[in-house]
Structures are given as structure tokens and as C-alpha cells.
Motif scaffolding. Structure first.
Motif, mmCIF file in Angstrom:
data_model
loop_
_atom_site.group_PDB
_atom_site.id
_atom_site.type_symbol
_atom_site.label_atom_id
_atom_site.label_comp_id
_atom_site.label_asym_id
_atom_site.label_seq_id
_atom_site.Cartn_x
_atom_site.Cartn_y
_atom_site.Cartn_z
ATOM 1 N N GLY A 232 -27.453 -17.032 -22.235
ATOM 2 C CA GLY A 232 -28.827 -16.550 -22.115
ATOM 3 C C GLY A 232 -29.328 -16.549 -20.694
ATOM 4 N N VAL A 233 -29.052 -17.626 -19.967
ATOM 5 C CA VAL A 233 -29.490 -17.709 -18.568
ATOM 6 C C VAL A 233 -28.762 -16.668 -17.720
ATOM 7 N N PHE A 234 -27.459 -16.507 -17.959
ATOM 8 C CA PHE A 234 -26.701 -15.478 -17.239
ATOM 9 C C PHE A 234 -27.347 -14.113 -17.424
ATOM 10 N N ALA A 235 -27.705 -13.778 -18.664
ATOM 11 C CA ALA A 235 -28.291 -12.469 -18.941
ATOM 12 C C ALA A 235 -29.653 -12.319 -18.273
ATOM 13 N N LEU A 236 -30.498 -13.347 -18.385
ATOM 14 C CA LEU A 236 -31.838 -13.262 -17.792
ATOM 15 C C LEU A 236 -31.771 -13.130 -16.278
ATOM 16 N N VAL A 237 -30.922 -13.941 -15.643
ATOM 17 C CA VAL A 237 -30.820 -13.907 -14.181
ATOM 18 C C VAL A 237 -30.211 -12.594 -13.716
#
Length: 423
Positions: free
Chosen positions: A205-210
Motif C-alpha cells: 500500500g505504501v509503495f503504491a501511494l508513494v
């Protein structure tokens, strides 16, 4: 300093997302846009998974926290005094954060590209720009329909209802009280399980958001996250300094003796990043600064259980940062409401594990202000970095509170002595 495995994976996801998001536009703008289009719903799904636990988790935690605090207050004079000191200090640091965080951010200007990217990713920013008036805010603090408040995500009236319910539990029969406490404890435990599931997917999730934000905003997002980390660290260090002032004005020890006496506990706190693991060293430090054994034995475990001075600071700083990044002006009334909400939520959240705290505490305060939730995944990803300063602040606050309680007990004993002798 060794990071927990989950935290390390989240930071790896953050770094990889930033690298890919910054690199793709240099090779192919079309490929960058395609990657962002794929990543955006993935990041939103993960963030929604965290958000869906907020209402039941916050309600159950507040009910349990208020009920346990009321029981603690009924257990004796030292416990009542300690609880009063905890609430007063939490209110002080919430007010401090509500003033200092927006003031510090006012000296900085967010990148136009970052602000534009964040605005494009949220459809409800405009609604945040219309804060309620004083009459509306006061009348809306107590919900006419608690179920409707939960459905609308209205956190302040929901927390007020949960506080009333928590106090009401202390007035009913022991059997009924235990039944409801068991129910809310079960809800809380189940929500924590769901949050842990969501945190297992946090690197993705963090990878996608960033990736999405870096693709559109470039290096501005890195600077913004560095600003957030610096803001939190500065506020946490200032909180430690304020604790020394409180010890000077209201405590039972000389400030130099107090600072040198608690230093070992601060060092252990920085190395373990756990107030609970620091408790034995805190008890030893209490002896160093001359606190009575009975005061330390009761107030310090209570402090570890119910009290974190950096909690309201974090909640309000995160909200102020999001408002700053979006160019949203928060009114004094909104900040006052957020401060009050932060105190209530912090009392019920201390026992939460690790990053589960973020979903149950930081998100509700920002949500109560009508702020967009999209940046929350990014803030969660970097939350572990300033945590060392947060733990030092919490341990310092615990020992400061015990010091203040000790002075109150000493003054009571002095007043009581003539009365005893006259008999």
C-alpha cells in the motif's frame, strides 16, 4: 538501533515507491502515467482497509479507557491525584501542539506541485474549507443519534458518546459491567487483528501511494515528508523541555537533580522505543530523584498504562501538516476541538501495539477536521523515524507526572501533621 521487521518492510516500500515514482517520468511519461493509474486504486484500497476499523476501534478503546480510568481514580488518593495530573498534562501538551505546529509550518511554503497533486487526489477538500461556527460546534459535540454519527464518521460527537458510555459502565451492576467490558474488549481485539492484516499489506500500500505522489509531484514529496519528520522531532524535544519546566514549577525535586536522575531512563527509552520496557529503569530513576516508593510504585505503572504526552502532539501535528500541504486554514475553534479530541483518544490508546496506534488515533483526529485521508499512508510509513524522540518524551512525561504527584502527597502530609499531633 534495530527496527522491527514490519517497520523495516514499510520503509523499504516507501523507498522503492519513491525511487520508481521519481525514475519513471525520466524514461517515459506515458509509462509513468500508466503505472500511477494502476497503483492509485491499490493504495486507496489499502488506506480504506485501515479506515474501516476506525469507528469500532475508537469507540471500544474510549469506553474501555474511561472505564479503567474511573476505576483507577476510585482506588485511592494517589491514583486520583495521578489521574488528574495525567489529564492536565495531556491537555497542556495538546494545547501546545495546537499552537506550535501551525505556527512552525507557517514559516514554510508547501511545493505547488505537491499541493496540486494532493488536491487532485481528494474530492472532498472543498468541504474542509467551511469550518462550523461556535454554536454549530457546541451543539454538534453531543450526538442526537450516535449510530448516525458513526456512519458519518463524525469523530468528536462519537467520542463524547463513548465517554458517557464508559462512565455509565461504572454505575451499573458488576455483572452487567463485566459483560459490556468483555464485549468492547472483544471488538477492540478483533479490530486490532484486522489492522494487523492491513499492516501486513502496508509495504504494498505504501509503495503504491508513494509511487503515485512521486510520479506526479517529484522530489517535492520527499521534502514534505522530511518536513513532517522534522516537525514531530522538534515538538517532541520541546515537550521534554516543557517537562523540565513543570518539574521546576510543580515538582518535588531540583531540576538539575531531576534531569540527571532520569537520564538513564531516557537512554533506555531511546534504545528500546518502548515505555513499558523502560518501566524498571523508570522506577530506579524515581529513587534517584528522591520520589517516595509508594508514589512511584503506583503512579509509574498507571502512567505507562494511561499516559503518553507525545500522543496528542502527534495527532495534532499530523492534522496540521495535512492542512498545510493542502493549503487549508484551520481555525482556532477547529484546533481547540482537535486538542480536546486528542486528549480523550490518547487516554484509551496507550495499550495498542505498534503501528496499530496510527489507525486508531491519528486518522480520527484528522478526520474530525474534515481533512483528506490520502496522505495518511505516507505519514504512517515514516512514523517509526521520530518514534525514538516520542518514547523519550513519554518516559520524561511519566517521571515528571510522578514528581508532581509526589509533591502533592508531601504537601498533604505536612498539612495533616499538626492535626494528628493535636489529638
Amino acid at each position: 538501533m534495530k527496527m522491527p521487521g514490519g517497520t523495516a518492510r514499510v520503509l523499504i516500500g516507501l523507498v522503492l515507491g519513491a525511487v520508481v515514482g521519481l525514475s519513471l517520468p525520466q524514461f517515459s511519461q506515458q509509462a509513468a502515467e500508466r503505472a500511477a493509474a494502476i497503483a492509485q486504486p491499490i493504495g486507496k484500497l489499502w488506506l480504506s482497509g485501515l479506515q474501516m476499523t476506525v469507528v469500532p476501534l475508537v469507540v471500544s478503546l474510549i469506553v474501555l479507557g474511561v472505564a479503567s480510568a474511573a476505576n483507577a481514580a476510585a482506588s485511592g488518593r494517589i491514583a486520583r491525584r495521578a489521574l488528574g495530573v495525567f489529564v492536565a498534562m495531556l491537555a497542556l501538551f495538546a494545547a501546545f501542539a495546537a499552537i506550535a505546529a501551525p505556527a512552525l509550518l507557517s514559516f514554510l511554503t508547501p511545493s505547488p506541485s505537491l499541493a496540486a497533486t494532493l488536491r487532485d487526489s481528494a474530492s472532498h477538500v472543498a468541504s474542509a474549507g467551511a469550518p462550523p461556527g461556535l454554536a454549530d460546534w457546541v451543539s454538534g459535540a453531543i450526538p442526537s443519534n450516535a449510530i448516525l454519527a458513526a456512519a458519518q464518521g463524525a469523530m468528536l460527537p462519537l467520542v463524547v458518546f463513548a465517554m458517557f458510555l464508559g462512565f455509565a459502565l461504572t454505575k451499573i451492576s458488576a455483572e452487567s459491567r463485566q459483560t459490556l467490558i468483555t464485549l468492547f474488549q472483544g471488538v477492540s481485539d478483533a479490530m486490532i487483528v484486522i489492522v494487523r492484516w492491513m499492516l501486513l499489506a502496508a509495504p504494498i500500500g505504501v509503495f503504491a501511494l508513494v509511487l503515485v505522489v512521486c510520479t506526479q509531484a517529484g522530489v517535492a514529496v520527499i521534502g514534505a515528508l522530511a518536513t513532517y519528520i522534522g516537525l514531530l522531532c522538534a515538538l517532541y524535544l520541546a515537550a521534554v523541555g516543557i517537562c523540565y519546566v513543570i518539574a521546576l514549577l510543580f515538582g518535588a525535586a531540583n531540576v538539575r537533580r531531576f534531569a540527571s536522575g532520569i537520564l538513564p531512563a531516557q537512554i533506555v527509552a531511546a534504545s528500546t522505543q518502548s515505555s513499558l520496557a523502560t518501566l524498571p529503569t523508570m522506577v530506579e530513576s524515581a529513587q534517584r530523584i528522591g520520589l517516595p516508593r509508594n508514589v512511584a510504585a503506583l503512579s509509574l505503572p498507571m502512567a505507562v498504562t494511561l499516559f503518553r504526552i507525545t500522543s496528542p502532539i502527534q495527532y495534532i501535528a499530523a492534522a496540521a501538516f495535512v492542512a498545510w500541504a493542502y493549503g487549508i486554514e484551520l481555525t482556532a475553534l477547529q484546533l481547540a476541538g482537535a486538542a480536546a479530541l486528542s486528549v480523550a483518544i490518547s487516554l484509551g490508546s496507550v495499550g495498542l501495539p505498534g503501528q496499530a496506534i496510527f489507525a486508531a488515533t491519528v486518522i480520527p483526529v484528522s478526520q474530525s477536521l474534515g481533512l483528506p485521508m490520502e496522505p495518511m499512508g505516507l505519514l504512517l510509513a515514516v512514523d517509526a523515524i521520530p518514534d525514538v524522540f516520542a518514547t523519550v518524551g513519554n518516559v520524561t512525561g511519566d517521571l515528571t507526572a510522578a514528581n508532581v504527584v509526589s509533591r502533592g502527597e508531601a504537601e498533604d502530609e505536612v498539612v495533616a501533621e499538626p492535626h494528628v499531633g493535636s489529638g
